[in-house]
Design a protein around this motif. Sequence first.
Motif, PDB file in Angstrom:
ATOM      1  N   ALA A   1      34.224  18.138  14.987  1.00  0.00           N
ATOM      2  CA  ALA A   1      33.925  17.176  16.050  1.00  0.00           C
ATOM      3  C   ALA A   1      32.738  17.643  16.892  1.00  0.00           C
ATOM      4  CB  ALA A   1      35.150  16.968  16.931  1.00  0.00           C
ATOM      5  N   LEU A   2      32.662  18.943  17.146  1.00  0.00           N
ATOM      6  CA  LEU A   2      31.531  19.464  17.912  1.00  0.00           C
ATOM      7  C   LEU A   2      30.221  19.318  17.145  1.00  0.00           C
ATOM      8  CD1 LEU A   2      32.952  22.728  19.512  1.00  0.00           C
ATOM      9  CD2 LEU A   2      32.485  20.544  20.639  1.00  0.00           C
ATOM     10  N   ASP A   3      30.272  19.516  15.841  1.00  0.00           N
ATOM     11  CA  ASP A   3      29.062  19.360  15.047  1.00  0.00           C
ATOM     12  C   ASP A   3      28.577  17.909  15.101  1.00  0.00           C
ATOM     13  OD1 ASP A   3      27.323  20.896  12.931  1.00  0.00           O
ATOM     14  OD2 ASP A   3      27.710  18.916  12.066  1.00  0.00           O
ATOM     15  N   ALA A   4      29.500  16.959  15.044  1.00  0.00           N
ATOM     16  CA  ALA A   4      29.126  15.547  15.161  1.00  0.00           C
ATOM     17  C   ALA A   4      28.537  15.270  16.539  1.00  0.00           C
ATOM     18  CB  ALA A   4      30.337  14.660  14.906  1.00  0.00           C
TER      19      ALA A   4
ATOM     20  N   ARG B   1      35.163  22.951  29.608  1.00  0.00           N
ATOM     21  CA  ARG B   1      36.573  22.871  30.017  1.00  0.00           C
ATOM     22  C   ARG B   1      36.992  21.409  30.230  1.00  0.00           C
ATOM     23  NH1 ARG B   1      38.305  27.892  30.355  1.00  0.00           N
ATOM     24  NH2 ARG B   1      36.943  29.571  31.092  1.00  0.00           N
ATOM     25  N   ARG B   2      36.083  20.592  30.763  1.00  0.00           N
ATOM     26  CA  ARG B   2      36.394  19.159  30.884  1.00  0.00           C
ATOM     27  C   ARG B   2      36.556  18.539  29.499  1.00  0.00           C
ATOM     28  NH1 ARG B   2      32.338  19.299  34.831  1.00  0.00           N
ATOM     29  NH2 ARG B   2      30.861  18.336  33.383  1.00  0.00           N
ATOM     30  N   ALA B   3      35.674  18.928  28.576  1.00  0.00           N
ATOM     31  CA  ALA B   3      35.729  18.370  27.226  1.00  0.00           C
ATOM     32  C   ALA B   3      37.000  18.784  26.499  1.00  0.00           C
ATOM     33  CB  ALA B   3      34.501  18.806  26.426  1.00  0.00           C
TER      34      ALA B   3
ATOM     35  N   GLY C   1      37.684  15.379  25.447  1.00  0.00           N
ATOM     36  CA  GLY C   1      36.996  15.212  24.172  1.00  0.00           C
ATOM     37  C   GLY C   1      35.513  15.511  24.272  1.00  0.00           C
ATOM     38  N   PRO C   2      34.838  15.678  23.131  1.00  0.00           N
ATOM     39  CA  PRO C   2      33.433  16.085  23.133  1.00  0.00           C
ATOM     40  C   PRO C   2      32.491  15.067  23.772  1.00  0.00           C
ATOM     41  CG  PRO C   2      34.174  15.544  20.906  1.00  0.00           C
ATOM     42  CD  PRO C   2      35.386  15.589  21.773  1.00  0.00           C
ATOM     43  N   GLU C   3      32.961  13.826  23.971  1.00  0.00           N
ATOM     44  CA  GLU C   3      32.125  12.838  24.645  1.00  0.00           C
ATOM     45  C   GLU C   3      31.808  13.270  26.077  1.00  0.00           C
ATOM     46  OE1 GLU C   3      35.036  12.205  23.265  1.00  0.00           O
ATOM     47  OE2 GLU C   3      34.539  11.061  21.451  1.00  0.00           O
ATOM     48  N   ALA C   4      32.617  14.166  26.641  1.00  0.00           N
ATOM     49  CA  ALA C   4      32.406  14.638  28.009  1.00  0.00           C
ATOM     50  C   ALA C   4      31.336  15.725  28.098  1.00  0.00           C
ATOM     51  CB  ALA C   4      33.718  15.164  28.589  1.00  0.00           C
ATOM     52  N   LEU C   5      30.858  16.199  26.968  1.00  0.00           N
ATOM     53  CA  LEU C   5      29.833  17.245  26.990  1.00  0.00           C
ATOM     54  C   LEU C   5      28.493  16.674  27.447  1.00  0.00           C
ATOM     55  CD1 LEU C   5      30.688  19.013  23.618  1.00  0.00           C
ATOM     56  CD2 LEU C   5      31.049  19.933  25.921  1.00  0.00           C
TER      57      LEU C   5
END
Length: 224
Positions: A70-73, A189-191, A195-199
């Motif tokens: 998911a992080l790679d995406a 930490r929020r992500a 989820g990774p959308e918060a990055l």
Amino acid sequence: MSRAALLVLADGRFPAGGHAHSGGAEAAVKAGRVTGAESLAAFCRGRLHTAGLVSAALAASAALGADPVALDAAADARTPSPALRTAARRLGRQLTRAARATWPSPELDALARAFPKGAHQPVVLGLTARAAGLGPADAAYCAVYESVSGPATATVRLLSLDPFEATAVLARLAPEMDRVADRAVEAARRAAADGPEALPAASAPLLEIGAEAHAAWPVRLFAS
């Protein structure tokens, strides 16, 4: 948590392939945007708060144990330039090789199987930090330091800039590196909850445009 391991990972001599990449500095030098120490500082500051922040948050998330696929995406979605995506995966593949030899880890082995051509470098960096017994802040610091040290070192070669001046640029940016690393860890930490959308998705259009132009050059000193 080993501070010595952090030094090994952050060392420019760690065989992760970064020496072959300028972080956009070669294109910026040719375009006349980097001509000396003052303009190098401005370039590095801009890179730190955009690409550096994004990379640091991705690395911190991986160090926290987020799903690397998911992080790679998420990294792909935050890298519009095909040339930069290619460079990030090449660097990721090289870092994976070096990390697996240095800190053997089932997570790194699984990442290598999932991405035989390389995952994005910040994702690999975060998993490498986990394998080395380091935390998300350590991964973030490595990422922010790489985001400015690569261009500074490249500019020494490209412009014959005094290495003392280039190092002074990095030293003066240290307080900002601290703040960006802290922001990256908070975002990671929020992500973890959202989820990774918060990055962060800070953009640097000139880096993207410069990378595409640079990739088309028939002769260049650096791979990116």
